[in-house]
Design a protein around this motif. Structure first.
Motif, PDB file in Angstrom:
ATOM      1  N   LEU A 118      -6.592  51.638  68.139  1.00  0.00           N
ATOM      2  CA  LEU A 118      -6.477  49.984  67.151  1.00  0.00           C
ATOM      3  C   LEU A 118      -7.807  50.297  66.388  1.00  0.00           C
ATOM      4  CD1 LEU A 118      -6.589  47.826  70.537  1.00  0.00           C
ATOM      5  CD2 LEU A 118      -5.245  47.593  68.522  1.00  0.00           C
ATOM      6  N   HIS A 153      -1.396  45.604  72.060  1.00  0.00           N
ATOM      7  CA  HIS A 153      -1.360  46.976  71.638  1.00  0.00           C
ATOM      8  C   HIS A 153      -0.818  47.555  72.977  1.00  0.00           C
ATOM      9  CE1 HIS A 153      -3.898  50.825  72.092  1.00  0.00           C
ATOM     10  NE2 HIS A 153      -3.048  51.167  71.165  1.00  0.00           N
ATOM     11  N   GLU A 157      -5.743  43.813  72.743  1.00  0.00           N
ATOM     12  CA  GLU A 157      -5.376  44.780  73.509  1.00  0.00           C
ATOM     13  C   GLU A 157      -4.116  44.528  74.442  1.00  0.00           C
ATOM     14  OE1 GLU A 157      -8.821  44.481  76.053  1.00  0.00           O
ATOM     15  OE2 GLU A 157     -10.142  45.418  74.658  1.00  0.00           O
ATOM     16  N   ARG A 186     -10.079  39.842  71.387  1.00  0.00           N
ATOM     17  CA  ARG A 186     -10.022  41.257  72.047  1.00  0.00           C
ATOM     18  C   ARG A 186      -8.961  41.356  72.632  1.00  0.00           C
ATOM     19  NH1 ARG A 186     -13.679  44.726  69.388  1.00  0.00           N
ATOM     20  NH2 ARG A 186     -13.569  45.921  70.877  1.00  0.00           N
ATOM     21  N   GLU A 187      -8.995  40.571  74.005  1.00  0.00           N
ATOM     22  CA  GLU A 187      -8.099  40.658  75.074  1.00  0.00           C
ATOM     23  C   GLU A 187      -6.929  40.449  74.485  1.00  0.00           C
ATOM     24  OE1 GLU A 187     -12.006  39.682  76.267  1.00  0.00           O
ATOM     25  OE2 GLU A 187     -10.693  38.626  74.957  1.00  0.00           O
ATOM     26  N   TYR A 204     -11.383  45.185  64.922  1.00  0.00           N
ATOM     27  CA  TYR A 204     -11.351  45.401  66.517  1.00  0.00           C
ATOM     28  C   TYR A 204     -12.279  46.720  67.039  1.00  0.00           C
ATOM     29  CZ  TYR A 204     -10.126  46.641  71.409  1.00  0.00           C
ATOM     30  OH  TYR A 204     -10.336  47.046  72.612  1.00  0.00           O
TER      31      TYR A 204
END
Length: 542
Positions: A379, A361, A358, A354-355, A383
């Protein structure tokens, strides 16, 4: 124009009414955009006809009002409801007493006269007249008057025109407070009306049935694959561990037929399902699954490759003439996507945290706003449904200006390629006009399916989806769970659900294919009459 008497309200037909209410249209020559720039409005759609909803949203936009997605965020609530009991179905009474509740004519007349009118004269409920007077915003109408700049764009004295200031309209931004959760019925017929957590109490059983679903899908037995997918979705929503004592309740769930129920019984008493064990040990299933895991290879191609005698990734590399140690160069061949995926399979097989999602993104948004400032994005995919890691990154974005949004995906990809961040573009398509006769609704979207590589990082699959602002919230259902999107392709009204979930402008009327553009994600659910389901509860897949 004389104000309405206290407590008066204009009758509004229901959503199903076909009668056209007699109303004087606003005189556009007197419209003064910006007069409600300091107001936060919430328009309650109940008892309003579709054309009235569209009209009021248009007026609010012309007046530069901040349209919010829930009444607790609003200063003024515009409603056609005139009875407390009816209002309490939608807004808590204690909350209503802290807001100015006005009839739709307040907005119409304010825009027509060019300045905000006193809320008291348009109080929607006589019981709330004093509260409406107390909480009506007090703004200096002169400070909200707008003028055309030399370039012809609209600006306000409090927000001068500047390319350095880009505040997207409120309807494009996520609500500061998520919609209130509702109690969902796990026995509801359609999975888009049930709560499906990422990990359910019967996750191991779902995994067993997913083997059966995948096996049927790889053999292109779509009917059987869909049956197992729907059974999985029903089990995902069951709130308790299935035990022998729960058997009768499970038998009553939607899409749990005799065969599936017998398999559940078999699993309860033996801890496994015999047919699943046979599939797991099948060389054919193993090879077809392996081939289908490569981007660009579907079930039909997988079976053709198997029939040619291919069994392993080494066999695939030899067949497609790919050397994993040598970068694949563009050749324009029909098998380019497969050759790229094979060459980068080691990177693609590593999931994305997830990090990292992000971080990717954030970097892409920096480049996007350099191309066209003021963009917003979400997103989506796994996710958004709360998965701890993803196989790819899915980003939906838009620009508040429809003209600026068109062509934005292509411009972004060109910039990312120039920056060395996008190595391959597997697919690139532009916008299409809405066509009510299309069976696959991919309207109003611009898409780029790319291979993205941060500097000194792994190659990642990144899908970029650009929507026009009117379809931004329907586009956010991109990759919202295969069965969640597929659900509803049955008949009648349910087909309209599928169109909505598959990135189309929302059309709920077959007689004229009139399009509606929801202004928030919850409004998507409200318009078609579905209960609100949080994205983290849309995990209908195993």
């Amino acid at each position: 124009m004389a104000p309405k008497r206290a407590g008066a309200r204009s009758p509004s037909p229901s959503l199903s009414s076909t009668a056209s209410p007699v109303r004087r249209p606003p005189r556009r020559a007197k419209t003064a955009p910006g007069i409600l720039a300091s107001y936060r409005l919430f328009i309650l759609h109940t008892k309003l006809a579709h054309k009235d909803i569209s009209e009021l949203h248009d007026l609010a936009e012309k007046a530069d009002a901040d349209l919010v997605s829930s009444p607790d965020e609003a200063d003024v609530v515009v409603t056609a409801i005139g009875m407390r009991k009816r209002l309490e179905r939608h807004i808590d009474w204690n909350l209503a007493k802290t807001k100015a509740l006005v009839t739709p004519d307040w907005l119409r007349d304010s825009v027509e006269q060019g300045h905000p009118l006193p809320c008291t004269d348009y109080a929607a409920l006589s019981d709330l007249k004093e509260a409406t007077e107390e909480h009506c915003p007090r703004s200096n109408s002169q400070s909200a008057v707008t003028a055309l700049s030399k370039s012809g764009s609209l600006s306000t004295s409090s927000r001068p025109p500047s390319r350095a200031t880009h505040t997207p309209p409120a309807f494009l931004l996520p609500p500061s407070k998520p919609p209130s959760p509702v109690e969902l019925d796990h026995t509801a017929h359609f999975c888009c009306s049930r709560a499906s957590p990422l990990v359910c109490p019967n996750q191991a059983l779902c995994a067993e049935f997913d083997i059966l679903r995948r096996s049927r899908a790889l053999e292109s037995n779509e009917r059987s694959a869909l049956s197992y997918a729907r059974a999985i979705a029903a089990i995902k929503a069951f709130p308790r561990v299935i035990t022998e004592s729960e058997r009768r309740d499970v038998q009553k769930l939607p899409f749990i037929g005799t065969k599936v129920f017998q398999m559940i019984d078999e699993y309860l008493f033996t801890g496994h399902i015999a047919e699943v064990e046979e599939i797991r040990q099948s060389e054919r299933f193993a090879s077809l699954s392996l081939f289908a895991s490569i981007y660009g290879i579907g079930p039909t191609t997988s079976r053709k490759l198997y029939d040619l005698g291919l069994r392993t990734l080494r066999d695939l590399e030899a067949y497609y003439e790919v050397d994993a140690s040598t970068p694949v160069e563009h050749s324009g061949s029909a098998d380019m996507d497969v050759r790229i995926a094979l060459g980068l399979r080691d990177d693609f097989q590593q999931t994305i945290s997830r990090e990292e999602v992000e971080a990717i993104h954030a970097t892409i948004m920096d480049h996007l706003n350099a191309v066209e400032p003021g963009c917003v994005s979400t997103l989506v995919g796994g996710y958004r449904r709360g998965k701890p890691s993803s196989n790819d990154v899915d980003i939906v974005f838009t620009h508040p200006n429809k003209t600026s949004a068109k062509g934005l995906c292509t411009k972004l990809v060109e910039r990312l390629r120039s920056a060395g961040l996008v190595k391959y573009v597997l697919h690139l398509s532009s916008f299409h006009e809405h066509d009510a006769l299309r069976t696959a609704q991919w309207d109003s979207l611009e898409k780029a399916l790319t291979v993205y590589r941060p500097h000194n990082g792994l190659h990642r699959r990144v899908d970029l989806i650009c929507a026009i602002p009117e379809t931004y919230w329907t586009s956010c259902y991109w990759v919202d769970g295969w069965n969640y999107v597929r659900e509803g392709l049955k008949d009648g009204r349910e087909i309209d659900w599928a169109k909505m979930l598959m990135q189309s402008p929302l059309s709920t009327r077959r007689r004229d294919s009139k399009l509606f553009y929801p202004r928030s994600e919850k409004e998507v659910f409200d318009i078609i009459g579905l209960p609100w389901v949080d994205p983290t509860l849309r995990n209908t897949d195993a």
